[in-house]
Design an enzyme around this catalytic site. Structure first.
Site, PDB file in Angstrom:
ATOM      1  N   ASP A 213       0.875  -1.165   0.000  1.00 39.56           N
ATOM      2  CA  ASP A 213       0.000   0.000   0.000  1.00 39.56           C
ATOM      3  C   ASP A 213       0.917   1.221   0.000  1.00 39.56           C
ATOM      4  O   ASP A 213       2.110   1.094  -0.309  1.00 39.56           O
ATOM      5  CB  ASP A 213      -0.952  -0.020   1.198  1.00 39.56           C
ATOM      6  CG  ASP A 213      -2.299   0.632   0.872  1.00 39.56           C
ATOM      7  OD1 ASP A 213      -2.280   1.734   0.283  1.00 39.56           O
ATOM      8  OD2 ASP A 213      -3.351   0.057   1.205  1.00 39.56           O
ATOM      9  N   HIS A 236       2.404   1.372  -2.995  1.00 42.01           N
ATOM     10  CA  HIS A 236       1.583   2.206  -3.875  1.00 42.01           C
ATOM     11  C   HIS A 236       2.183   3.596  -4.056  1.00 42.01           C
ATOM     12  O   HIS A 236       1.528   4.477  -4.607  1.00 42.01           O
ATOM     13  CB  HIS A 236       0.157   2.331  -3.326  1.00 42.01           C
ATOM     14  CG  HIS A 236      -0.637   1.069  -3.452  1.00 42.01           C
ATOM     15  ND1 HIS A 236      -1.965   0.990  -3.089  1.00 42.01           N
ATOM     16  CD2 HIS A 236      -0.299  -0.167  -3.904  1.00 42.01           C
ATOM     17  CE1 HIS A 236      -2.413  -0.252  -3.302  1.00 42.01           C
ATOM     18  NE2 HIS A 236      -1.416  -0.963  -3.791  1.00 42.01           N
TER      19      HIS A 236
END
Length: 394
Positions: A213, A236
Site C-alpha cells: 500500500d 503504492h
C-alpha cells in the site's frame, strides 16, 4: 496500516536537554499472559522526566494508552507483539475516526524520544487472512464481530515526538524498517507505512518499507513534511491524498521505489453528490510539493496525478473534484516503468486547471517502446521537459 513487523530504530534530532529522574523497567510475565496492563502502569508511573525500558518479549492483549507524557525516553529494545484476536481487538482498539482507523497503541505528549532497535509485531497475517476470506471491512469500534483497521502505533495529539501521525507537530522518524508481508495466499490490505493526518513538521528519513500500500501517505491538513532517503518495495508510492482541507509544503527526496503500483503520486477523490460524504466531494488544495532525485524500477505509474481516485468515471464526469493542485515539481525522476500502463510513464490528469507543474531531468523508460506522457488541464506544459499527449490520444 496493518503492519506485520515494525522495527524501531529511532534517534531524536531535537536539541532539548533530557532531565531523567526516574526509570521504569517493565518485566514480562511470560507464558502467553497479557503484559499490556504492566506496560500501561509503567507509563503512568514514569510519565514525566523519566525513562521507560521495554527490553523483553511482551504479549499485549490490552489497548496501550500512554498519554500526557512529558520529557520521556522510551527504550524499546525488545518485542511488543499484539495478540491475533480479531473479535477482541476490533471493539477494543482506539477508534480514530479518520477512514475508520483504530490503533493498538496511542502515544502522546511532549518531548518523547523512542529508540532502541526493537520490534512492534502487529500479527497482521491473521487480519489479512480473515479479510481475504470474509471481505468484511466493517466499521471499527462497533460490535465484537466487526473487522477493525488497527494500527500498531499512533503518535497523536503530540509535539516533539520521535504509524499514524495524528494531530501532532515536530515528529521525527529515523532508521525504521516496516515489513508488511503476507506468507499465505491472502494479500496484505491497508498496509500503509505512514499515514500523516492534521500534522505539521514531520520528518521521515533513512527508512525502509516493504508493503503493498502507500509507502507514505499525506492525509488532509498535512503541512511542512520532509521525506528523505527512503527505500520502498512493492508499495503504492509516495502519495498525497486529498479529501478535504490541505496538503502543503512537502518534499520527498532521494527516494527509491521498487516493484510498485505508483511512484510519485498525487491522488484525490472525485466529487460526490452527498453533502456528508467521507470519500470525496470536499474542497481544499495541494500546493508546494517536490519530488526530487526519485528513482523508480518496475513501477506501473512512475509519475501520476489522479483526481478521480477510487471514484467511478461517470461520477467524476458529473461531479469533478473541487480540490486544486498547484506548485508541484518533479526533479530528476529516473528509472523504468513496469509497462502495465503500456508506454505511458507520466500521467498528469487534473479535474480543473493545475498551475505551476514543472519537471526537469525526467528520464523514465518503458518496456513497451517509446515513453508517452499524458497531460490534462495542465497550464504549465512549457515547464515540463517532455511533450504531452492528451488522454484521448493514447
Amino acid at each position: 496500516m496493518l503492519a506485520n513487523i515494525f522495527t524501531v530504530f529511532l534517534w531524536s534530532t531535537l536539541s532539548f536537554a533530557r532531565d531523567i529522574r526516574k526509570t521504569c523497567r517493565v518485566p514480562a510475565i511470560g507464558g502467553g499472559e497479557d503484559d499490556g496492563p504492566a506496560i500501561n502502569a509503567a507509563f503512568e508511573r514514569c510519565a514525566t522526566n523519566a525513562k521507560i525500558v521495554l527490553d523483553k518479549y511482551y504479549v499485549v492483549d490490552t489497548l496501550l494508552l500512554t498519554r500526557g507524557l512529558q520529557n520521556v525516553d522510551i527504550e524499546l529494545s525488545g518485542t511488543v507483539q499484539y495478540t491475533p484476536d480479531i473479535a477482541k481487538w476490533s471493539p477494543q482498539s482506539l477508534y480514530l475516526t479518520y477512514q475508520n482507523a483504530t490503533t493498538f497503541w496511542f502515544l502522546s505528549g511532549n518531548n518523547i524520544y523512542l529508540y532502541g532497535g526493537g520490534t512492534l509485531d502487529g500479527n497482521g497475517q491473521v487480519w489479512w487472512d480473515t479479510f481475504n476470506n470474509t471481505h468484511n471491512a466493517g466499521t471499527a469500534g462497533g460490535s465484537s464481530t466487526t473487522f477493525a483497521r488497527p494500527i500498531p502505533l499512533t503518535v497523536g495529539n503530540a509535539s516533539n515526538v520521535n504509524n499514524f501521525v495524528y494531530q501532532s507537530t515536530n515528529i521525527t522518524y529515523k532508521n525504521i524498517q516496516i515489513r508488511s508481508q503476507s506468507y499465505s495466499s491472502s494479500p496484505t490490505a491497508n498496509s500503509d507505512g505512514w499515514d500523516i493526518y492534521r500534522s505539521s513538521g514531520v520528518t521521515i528519513r533513512d527508512c525502509v518499507v516493504v508493503n503493498d500500500d502507500d509507502c507514505v501517505s499525506f492525509k488532509p491538513n498535512s503541512t511542512n513534511i520532509i521525506v528523505a532517503n527512503m527505500l520502498c518495495n512493492g508499495s503504492h508510492g509516495i502519495s498525497y491524498a486529498g479529501e478535504t482541507d490541505i496538503v502543503a509544503n512537502v518534499s520527498a527526496t532521494n527516494i527509491t521505489m521498487l516493484n510498485a503500483q505508483n511512484g510519485a503520486r498525487i491522488k484525490v477523490f472525485g466529487g460526490n453528490p452527498s453533502p456528508t460524504s467521507t470519500i470525496g466531494g470536499g474542497t481544499g488544495f495541494v500546493k508546494n510539493i517536490t519530488f526530487a532525485n526519485f528513482h523508480v524500477q518496475n513501477v506501473d505509474n512512475p509519475i501520476l496525478i489522479d483526481q478521480c481516485y477510487s471514484t467511478a468515471a461517470g461520477v467524476c464526469a458529473k461531479y469533478p473534484s473541487n480540490l486544486s493542485i498547484s506548485d508541484v515539481h518533479y526533479i530528476n525522476v529516473t528509472g523504468t516503468s513496469s509497462g502495465k500502463e503500456g508506454s505511458v510513464v507520466v500521467d498528469l490528469e487534473c479535474s480543473d486547471i493545475c498551475e505551476d507543474i514543472t519537471a526537469v531531468d525526467t528520464h523514465i523508460s518503458t518496456p513497451k517502446g517509446t515513453p508517452e506522457y499524458v497531460c490534462k488541464n495542465v497550464a504549465s506544459t512549457s515547464q515540463l521537459d517532455f511533450n504531452c499527449t492528451s488522454p484521448s490520444d493514447v
